[in-house]
Design an enzyme around this catalytic site. Structure first.
Site, PDB file in Angstrom:
ATOM      1  N   PRO A   2       0.827  -1.213   0.000  1.00  0.00           N
ATOM      2  CA  PRO A   2       0.000   0.000   0.000  1.00  0.00           C
ATOM      3  C   PRO A   2       0.862   1.265   0.000  1.00  0.00           C
ATOM      4  O   PRO A   2       1.807   1.384   0.775  1.00  0.00           O
ATOM      5  CB  PRO A   2      -0.807  -0.125   1.295  1.00  0.00           C
ATOM      6  CG  PRO A   2      -0.811  -1.586   1.599  1.00  0.00           C
ATOM      7  CD  PRO A   2       0.514  -2.098   1.132  1.00  0.00           C
ATOM      8  N   GLU A   3       0.529   2.200  -0.884  1.00  0.00           N
ATOM      9  CA  GLU A   3       1.254   3.467  -0.972  1.00  0.00           C
ATOM     10  C   GLU A   3       0.302   4.602  -0.621  1.00  0.00           C
ATOM     11  O   GLU A   3      -0.818   4.359  -0.149  1.00  0.00           O
ATOM     12  CB  GLU A   3       1.867   3.601  -2.366  1.00  0.00           C
ATOM     13  CG  GLU A   3       2.782   2.421  -2.694  1.00  0.00           C
ATOM     14  CD  GLU A   3       3.457   2.502  -4.055  1.00  0.00           C
ATOM     15  OE1 GLU A   3       3.492   3.601  -4.657  1.00  0.00           O
ATOM     16  OE2 GLU A   3       3.955   1.465  -4.525  1.00  0.00           O
ATOM     17  N   LYS A  54       2.106   7.770   3.819  1.00  0.00           N
ATOM     18  CA  LYS A  54       1.933   6.330   4.034  1.00  0.00           C
ATOM     19  C   LYS A  54       1.450   6.016   5.448  1.00  0.00           C
ATOM     20  O   LYS A  54       1.689   4.908   5.953  1.00  0.00           O
ATOM     21  CB  LYS A  54       3.241   5.603   3.766  1.00  0.00           C
ATOM     22  CG  LYS A  54       3.595   5.473   2.292  1.00  0.00           C
ATOM     23  CD  LYS A  54       4.741   4.494   2.119  1.00  0.00           C
ATOM     24  CE  LYS A  54       5.084   4.295   0.658  1.00  0.00           C
ATOM     25  NZ  LYS A  54       6.133   3.289   0.474  1.00  0.00           N
TER      26      LYS A  54
END
Length: 390
Positions: A2-3, A54
């Protein structure tokens, strides 16, 4: 992994899914998680979320009259390699739900779950963003741009631009697929020196003779690298779901895959940077390629597919047997010897044929055990991309 866009989408999902819900009781942590316990228990509270780069902040706010009286509690999450939030029935929790927040009646029992299959995700109490992370590329663009251009003397910019883009002190929210897409759109070699790429942006000033609308048009037509660090993640957010919540699914992934122009796309080349992360690119990799690195090209069955071809990529194979497998299954079984021979030839068509025991040309048959024949095995593929907690 996940970014920035995925964290932002997760915050949107939490806020939408929990807007009408009332939570209660204690927060429950799985026994296998190494993250801290969450010392919060209330008869009634609400949940809201905000994202920055993030990281995602989850705030638990007691409702008026809730017992015991207490202040709101905030948690900051970093998703690691596989973290996400899901809303599920409280009696049918998803696997790997390591932190659970339960609703109270009226209505069916639900649980907001932090799900993390690989358990690289983290949460911290207190609600403070991690110290040292730069401004968010999505929500704090002006501060982000200023922070990068003001610190170009930092040794981080001695590195290749593909490695500098993963430094969360300056590019908070950029990850592996985003760096590939951004550099590909500008045709910047991934192993060009970061300072060389970014110094030119310090001199970039729009002409004072241009009107505001002309300046905006010029930016949209010729964005620089820092502008793409802001606009490319926004494109991902605009794609929608990405699998967060029960609405997400293969359709979200197919849409995202069609959007990709470089990352993992057939015809593109890849190399590993000094930290073991794979960077995808097209053309010249640049002068700072790590010594001994060999470029690998993703093969395509036909010619390199265009944008429209990628939209028609088939979904991942389902568990249901294919027609070919079903047809093979319905065929009469072959003798074991024939089946063994066919399987070994499929594994390596160059494998030499071993003669049967007995008399061979020009040589008498021997009895006893024969030394097994050595065969060359194929060189194993490169190891999977190394994990990172950034």
């Amino acid at each position: 992994m996940p970014e920035g866009p995925e964290l932002h989408l997760a915050s949107l999902f939490v806020n939408e899914a929990c807007r009408e819900l009332v939570f209660g009781g204690r927060v429950e942590k799985s026994s296998v998680s190494r993250n801290p316990e969450v010392p919060f228990e209330s008869s009634a509270y609400s949940i809201s979320a905000t994202a920055r780069g993030k990281e995602l902040r989850l705030t638990l706010s007691p409702l008026p009259g809730a017992q015991p009286p207490q202040e709101p509690l905030a948690l900051v999450f970093r998703f690691g390699m596989s973290g996400s939030f899901q809303l599920a029935p409280s009696d049918a929790l998803p696997p790997h739900a390591h932190l659970r927040f339960y609703t109270v009646s009226p209505g069916p029992g639900l649980a907001l779950c932090f799900v993390d299959i690989r358990r690289f995700g983290r949460w911290d109490l207190g609600g403070e963003w991690q110290q040292g992370r730069g401004p968010c590329v999505l929500l704090e663009y002006e501060q982000f741009r200023e922070n990068v251009l003001r610190n170009l003397a930092d040794k981080a910019f001695d590195q290749p631009i593909c490695e500098a883009l993963l430094d969360q002190r300056f590019f908070n929210g950029i990850g592996n697929y985003l760096r590939a897409e951004i550099l590909h759109r500008l045709r910047i070699p991934p192993f060009e020196k970061a300072r060389t790429v970014l110094e030119a942006l310090q001199q970039r000033r729009p002409s004072p003779e241009l009107t505001l609308s002309q300046k905006i048009k010029a930016k949209l037509q010729n964005p620089d690298l820092l502008e793409l660090c802001h606009s490319v993640p926004k494109e991902v957010v605009q794609l929608g779901g990405k699998g967060y919540g029960p609405e997400g699914g293969e359709e979200d992934f197919t849409t995202f895959r069609a959007w990709l122009r470089c990352y993992g796309v057939s015809g593109m080349s890849s190399l590993r940077d000094r930290h073991g992360r794979t960077i995808w690119f097209q053309g010249d990799p640049g002068p700072l390629v790590p010594k001994g690195s060999k470029s690998r090209k993703k093969k395509s069955k036909e010619t390199q597919p265009g944008r429209e071809d990628r939209k028609e990529d088939p979904p991942p194979p389902s568990k249901a047997p294919s027609r070919a497998r079903k047809a093979r299954r319905d065929l009469p079984k072959q003798p074991a010897a024939q089946e063994l021979e066919r399987t070994s030839l499929q594994q390596d068509h160059r494998a030499p044929r071993i003669p049967k025991k007995g008399k061979r040309r020009g040589r008498a048959a021997t009895s006893g055990r024969r030394r097994p024949q050595k065969t060359k095995t194929d060189t194993p593929s490169l190891e999977p991309e190394r994990t990172s907690a950034s």
